[in-house]
Design an enzyme around this catalytic site. Structure first.
Site, mmCIF file in Angstrom:
data_model
loop_
_atom_site.group_PDB
_atom_site.id
_atom_site.type_symbol
_atom_site.label_atom_id
_atom_site.label_comp_id
_atom_site.label_asym_id
_atom_site.label_seq_id
_atom_site.Cartn_x
_atom_site.Cartn_y
_atom_site.Cartn_z
ATOM 1 N N SER A 1 0.821 -1.214 0.000
ATOM 2 C CA SER A 1 0.000 0.000 0.000
ATOM 3 C C SER A 1 0.851 1.258 0.000
ATOM 4 O O SER A 1 1.982 1.275 0.504
ATOM 5 C CB SER A 1 -0.900 -0.007 1.235
ATOM 6 O OG SER A 1 -1.517 1.237 1.437
ATOM 7 N N LYS B 1 2.275 -3.457 6.585
ATOM 8 C CA LYS B 1 2.566 -3.702 5.174
ATOM 9 C C LYS B 1 4.067 -3.667 4.909
ATOM 10 O O LYS B 1 4.602 -4.496 4.152
ATOM 11 C CB LYS B 1 1.842 -2.675 4.296
ATOM 12 C CG LYS B 1 0.340 -2.863 4.218
ATOM 13 C CD LYS B 1 -0.029 -4.127 3.460
ATOM 14 C CE LYS B 1 -1.512 -4.237 3.202
ATOM 15 N NZ LYS B 1 -1.876 -5.473 2.461
ATOM 16 N N TYR C 1 -1.204 0.135 10.103
ATOM 17 C CA TYR C 1 -1.432 -0.557 8.832
ATOM 18 C C TYR C 1 -0.211 -0.413 7.922
ATOM 19 O O TYR C 1 0.264 -1.393 7.340
ATOM 20 C CB TYR C 1 -2.672 0.030 8.179
ATOM 21 C CG TYR C 1 -2.973 -0.469 6.786
ATOM 22 C CD1 TYR C 1 -3.484 -1.745 6.579
ATOM 23 C CD2 TYR C 1 -2.784 0.354 5.674
ATOM 24 C CE1 TYR C 1 -3.798 -2.196 5.300
ATOM 25 C CE2 TYR C 1 -3.093 -0.089 4.402
ATOM 26 C CZ TYR C 1 -3.594 -1.356 4.215
ATOM 27 O OH TYR C 1 -3.894 -1.795 2.943
#
Length: 345
Positions: free
Chosen positions: A125, A157, A153
Site C-alpha cells: 500500500s 505492510k 497498517y
C-alpha cells in the site's frame, strides 16, 4: 498451473479472479486450478466455474487445504484495512503480519520439499510512506524514497514487504510486491478503510444517498481505478525477472501508477458529470483521525518504474467515474446518469 488468491471473494479478489477466468492463462500458461481462499464465501457465479476451488475460513487455519496441491502462484490480497488496524492493533498484527508469515512459511516448506518455488504477489500500500518530522517526504515519491509509515497498517505492510524480500533473496519464494494506490471508485458497501470515503463521496451520491467527506477539500490524494489496479497486480505477478525494458529488475516493490487529484477536484467532477442534485448530497464534516492517516500518505508519485512495465495511471478522474458508471449502472439512480460532455470540457 495452480493459482491461489487470498481474499478471493473481496472486491479486488473477485476482480482479479474474474480477469484470470476470462483469459484462463497467466504468463501464457493455462490455469488448471484457481483457488479462492476467504473467510466468507458469498453466492458468486465464479464458484460454478470448473477451474475454481474454494477454501473457506481464516487462511492461516487452512494452509493444509491451500497447499494440498503444489501452488505455482500465490496472490495475497487478504488484509485487515487501515482504520481497523489503527483501532485494533492485535487484529492488524494477526491478520496482516502473522497470516502473511504463515503463508510464506508454507510456501518455503513446499519449495524445500522439492515442489515448485511459488511465485508470490503481495498487495502492499501507499500507506508504507509517511512524512516523519525528522525526514519529511520529498515533493515527488518514488521507490527510492525511504518508507516511514505513520499508521499501524502502513507498518504492517512494510514488515511484510521486508519478509518477502528476504524470503526471495534466500530462494524460498519468487516474491514481488505491488504497492497499491487508494482504489476509487469501489462498489458495494463502505468498509473500514480510512480512505473509504474516497469511494463513498462518489458512490453514495450516485445511488441517491448522502455522504460525508471527513477531510478538507484541498487534500490531494493518489488514486487508481479498479481496472488499472487489477491490471497492475496481474502485470507484476506475471512479469519475468531481469534487467531491461518490460522486466522486473531486482526485488524492490513497484508503486502502481497514481492519478493525483484533490478531493475538491473529485467533487467538481461529480457535479459536472452527474449534476448539482447529486453533488449536493455530499457534506463536509472533518474527522481529525481520518485526515491524520490519509493526509500522511503522499500524493505525487514518479510512475517511471511502473511505466517501464507497461503500466499507466488513469488519465483523469472523469474517466475513473465514467468507468464506475459503466460497470455498476444498477447501483446508480436514474437522475445521476452521466450528462453529455460539453465541447471544451
Amino acid at each position: 498451473m495452480r493459482i491461489v488468491i487470498t481474499g478471493g471473494f473481496g472486491f479486488l479478489g473477485r476482480q482479479v479472479a474474474g480477469a484470470l477466468l476470462t483469459t484462463r492463462r497467466l504468463r501464457g500458461v493455462p490455469i488448471d486450478r484457481l483457488v479462492l481462499a476467504d473467510r466468507v464465501v458469498p453466492s458468486d457465479p465464479s464458484v460454478a466455474d470448473p477451474l475454481v476451488e474454494v477454501v473457506q475460513g481464516d487462511v492461516a487455519d487452512r494452509l493444509d487445504e491451500v497447499f494440498a496441491q503444489p501452488v505455482d502462484v500465490l496472490i495475497h490480497l487478504a488484509s485487515a484495512v487501515s482504520a481497523e488496524c489503527e483501532a485494533d492493533f492485535d487484529l492488524g498484527m494477526s491478520a496482516n503480519v502473522d497470516t502473511t508469515r504463515a503463508l510464506l512459511e508454507a510456501a518455503r516448506a513446499q519449495s524445500a520439499a522439492g515442489g515448485p518455488t511459488p511465485r508470490v504477489l503481495f498487495s502492499s500500500s501507499v500507506a508504507v510512506y509517511g512524512s516523519d518530522p525528522a525526514l519529511p517526504l520529498p515533493p515527488v515519491v518514488s521507490e527510492a524514497t525511504l518508507p516511514t509509515p505513520r499508521s499501524s497498517y502502513g507498518i504492517q505492510k512494510l514488515v511484510c514487504e521486508q519478509l518477502i524480500a528476504d524470503y526471495t533473496r534466500r530462494g524460498f519464494i519468487d516474491g514481488r510486491v505491488a504497492r497499491l494506490m487508494t482504489v476509487s471508485v469501489r462498489p458495494g458497501k463502505p468498509n473500514a478503510a480510512a480512505s473509504g470515503f474516497l469511494s463513498g463521496i462518489i458512490r453514495e451520491p450516485l445511488a441517491g444517498l448522502p455522504a460525508t467527506c471527513p477531510v478538507r477539500p484541498d487534500l490531494r490524494v493518489a488514486l487508481a481505478s479498479p481496472r488499472r489496479t487489477v491490471e497492475g497486480i496481474l502485470r507484476i505477478a506475471e512479469v519475468e525477472r531481469g534487467a531491461g525494458p518490460g522486466l522486473l529488475d531486482g526485488g524492490v516493490p513497484v508503486n502502481l501508477p497514481a492519478l493525483t487529484v484533490s478531493v475538491a477536484d473529485m467533487l467538481t467532477t461529480l457535479r459536472r458529470v452527474a449534476g448539482d442534485a447529486v453533488a449536493d448530497l455530499v457534506t463536509t464534516a472533518p474527522d481529525p483521525g481520518v485526515e491524520a492517516i490519509v493526509g500522511s500518505w503522499p500524493a505525487d508519485f514518479d510512475n517511471a518504474r511502473a511505466a517501464a512495465l507497461g503500466l499507466e495511471p488513469d488519465p483523469d478522474f472523469a474517466s475513473v467515474m465514467r468507468q464506475y458508471l459503466a460497470d455498476h449502472a444498477a447501483a446508480v439512480v436514474a437522475g445521476a446518469s452521466p450528462r453529455p460532455e460539453r465541447p471544451g470540457r
